[in-house]
Motif scaffolding. Structure first.
Motif, PDB file in Angstrom:
ATOM      1  N   SER A 142       2.550  11.232  -3.274  1.00 58.55           N
ATOM      2  CA  SER A 142       1.246  11.857  -3.488  1.00 58.55           C
ATOM      3  C   SER A 142       0.128  10.992  -2.923  1.00 58.55           C
ATOM      4  N   ARG A 143       0.222   9.669  -3.130  1.00 58.40           N
ATOM      5  CA  ARG A 143      -0.807   8.770  -2.609  1.00 58.40           C
ATOM      6  C   ARG A 143      -0.808   8.745  -1.081  1.00 58.40           C
ATOM      7  N   GLU A 195      -2.298  11.982   0.233  1.00 59.64           N
ATOM      8  CA  GLU A 195      -3.751  11.961   0.046  1.00 59.64           C
ATOM      9  C   GLU A 195      -4.412  11.050   1.085  1.00 59.64           C
ATOM     10  N   ARG A 196      -3.806   9.886   1.341  1.00 59.33           N
ATOM     11  CA  ARG A 196      -4.377   8.972   2.320  1.00 59.33           C
ATOM     12  C   ARG A 196      -4.419   9.613   3.708  1.00 59.33           C
ATOM     13  N   ARG A 214       0.824  -1.221   0.000  1.00 61.48           N
ATOM     14  CA  ARG A 214       0.000   0.000   0.000  1.00 61.48           C
ATOM     15  C   ARG A 214       0.851   1.261   0.000  1.00 61.48           C
ATOM     16  N   GLY A 216       3.204   1.714  -2.009  1.00 64.04           N
ATOM     17  CA  GLY A 216       3.640   1.908  -3.393  1.00 64.04           C
ATOM     18  C   GLY A 216       4.901   1.132  -3.722  1.00 64.04           C
TER      19      GLY A 216
END
Length: 200
Positions: A191-192, A195-196, A153, A155
């Motif tokens: 970025s992910r 955002e999370r 998760r 990445g």
């Protein structure tokens, strides 16, 4: 350009602070983590049965750090001010621009919260953007599905399994699953993660 080796540093986010691990964190860690069998299930150490055992575990980590083999952090929950886990950098090379993130364990009370996500965001940002690493990697017991999924998760990419990699405390042999992230994969992963965290 050659990367820089990690050194003790304090990294602060919105939910947690990663600060250099010290013996003074023992009381908090025993109180928040203790001998919970689920926390220690996949960690390659003997389960602490008393605060003195937790102290011995920290002493071993601090000896690694003093020998220049690792850099350990206490994860301090900003809301409570208490240490709720440990994580660190290991197996690093400035010349080859890589390091491992590992030696991680958290109190079950902070599982599935922002703690691990933010800790990894802080550690990865420091590794790639401050130290100039080109590759960050993780390894975990191949049977530890919760850890494997958590790493994916972030990445990271699955690299494979090292069979019969290390001896477990119970005398059985562990296969280790390896994962990595490269510097050109970091911006999208960052970025992910941001955002999370913004979703709470």
């Amino acid at each position: 350009m050659t990367a820089k080796l990690p050194a003790p540093v304090t990294l602060t986010g919105r939910h947690i602070r990663l600060e250099p691990l010290e013996r003074r964190h023992c009381g908090d860690l025993w109180a928040t983590v203790g001998s919970d069998p689920e926390v220690w299930r996949w960690i390659p150490v003997h389960v602490p049965a008393a605060e003195a055992d937790m102290g011995a575990l920290l002493d071993a980590r601090l000896a690694e750090a003093a020998a220049g083999e690792s850099v350990y952090f206490a994860a301090v929950d900003l809301a409570s001010g208490r240490a709720v886990g440990v994580t660190g950098y290991h197996d690093f090379s400035a010349e080859n621009e890589y390091l491992e993130i590992g030696g991680t364990w958290y109190a079950r009370s902070v599982w599935r919260t922002a703690v691990n996500t933010e800790a990894k965001l802080l550690l990865l940002t420091h590794a790639f953007e401050d130290l100039g690493m080109g590759r960050v990697f993780w390894k975990t017991d191949a049977r530890n599905e919760r850890s494997r999924n958590a790493i994916l998760r972030l990445g990271a990419r699955f690299e494979g399994v090292h069979r019969r990699h290390r001896l477990r405390p119970d005398g059985t042999w562990r296969d280790s699953a390896y994962f990595s992230m490269l510097t050109d994969e970091w911006p999208a992963a960052k970025s992910r993660l941001v955002e999370r965290l913004s979703r709470g």
